[in-house]
Write a protein that holds these residues in place. Structure first.
Motif, short mmCIF file in Angstrom:
data_model
loop_
_atom_site.label_atom_id
_atom_site.label_comp_id
_atom_site.label_asym_id
_atom_site.label_seq_id
_atom_site.Cartn_x
_atom_site.Cartn_y
_atom_site.Cartn_z
N UNK A 172 0.85 -1.21 0.00
CA UNK A 172 0.00 0.00 0.00
C UNK A 172 0.87 1.24 0.00
N UNK A 173 0.26 2.38 -0.27
CA UNK A 173 0.99 3.65 -0.23
C UNK A 173 1.44 3.96 1.19
N UNK A 174 0.78 3.38 2.17
CA UNK A 174 1.14 3.56 3.57
C UNK A 174 2.58 3.11 3.80
N UNK A 175 3.03 2.14 3.03
CA UNK A 175 4.38 1.63 3.16
C UNK A 175 5.44 2.65 2.80
N UNK A 176 5.11 3.63 1.99
CA UNK A 176 6.08 4.67 1.65
C UNK A 176 6.47 5.45 2.90
N UNK A 177 5.48 5.75 3.71
CA UNK A 177 5.74 6.48 4.95
C UNK A 177 6.53 5.60 5.92
N UNK A 178 6.19 4.35 5.98
CA UNK A 178 6.89 3.41 6.83
C UNK A 178 8.33 3.25 6.38
N UNK A 179 8.53 3.10 5.09
CA UNK A 179 9.88 2.92 4.55
C UNK A 179 10.77 4.11 4.83
N UNK A 197 9.30 15.05 10.37
CA UNK A 197 9.27 14.57 8.99
C UNK A 197 7.99 13.79 8.68
N UNK A 198 7.53 13.00 9.65
CA UNK A 198 6.33 12.19 9.45
C UNK A 198 5.04 12.92 9.77
N UNK A 199 5.17 14.14 10.23
CA UNK A 199 4.02 14.96 10.63
C UNK A 199 3.22 14.30 11.74
N UNK A 200 3.96 13.71 12.70
CA UNK A 200 3.32 13.16 13.88
C UNK A 200 3.44 14.18 15.01
N UNK A 201 2.61 14.07 16.00
CA UNK A 201 2.61 15.02 17.11
C UNK A 201 3.94 14.98 17.86
N UNK A 202 4.32 16.15 18.37
CA UNK A 202 5.52 16.24 19.18
C UNK A 202 5.36 15.31 20.39
#
Length: 106
Positions: free
Chosen positions: A28-35, A53-58
């Motif tokens: 899936x495209x989700x794997x791009x973020x994981x990779x 970089x991943x746009x996750x919360x601080x």
């Protein structure tokens, strides 16, 4: 693009390479973020930078839990089956990394 289009295209390409699943999961495209996060972990990038970089919360640990997929690395390289620029994709990527490292040392 309509929702799901990217995943559909990616799955079709994965089917064509003969690798519809990686580590037992559908491509899936989700794997791009994981990779990307997994590569950053391998490069010793701190969690705070990976969160940006991943746009996750601080303060989030998502980059160290959900998106850390180092398991299975090297056991089966599906990219090795995909020709890119006249040769195996991993060889091209390895050469690009070597060139970038050489440039940094100059």
């Amino acid at each position: 693009m309509r929702p799901g289009s990217l995943d559909e295209q990616l799955r079709e390409l994965a089917e064509r390479t003969g690798v519809p699943c990686i580590d037992g999961k559908k491509t899936t495209s989700h794997g791009w973020r994981t990779g990307a996060n997994t590569d950053l972990i391998a490069a010793s990038v701190p969690l705070t930078e990976r969160n940006k970089a991943g746009r996750w919360a601080e303060g989030s640990h998502t980059g160290d839990t959900v998106y850390d997929r180092r398991h299975g690395a090297g056991a089966h390289d599906p990219v090795a089956q995909v020709p890119l620029y006249g040769g195996p994709a991993h060889a091209v990527a390895a050469q690009a990394r070597a060139d970038a490292t050489a440039d940094q040392k100059e």
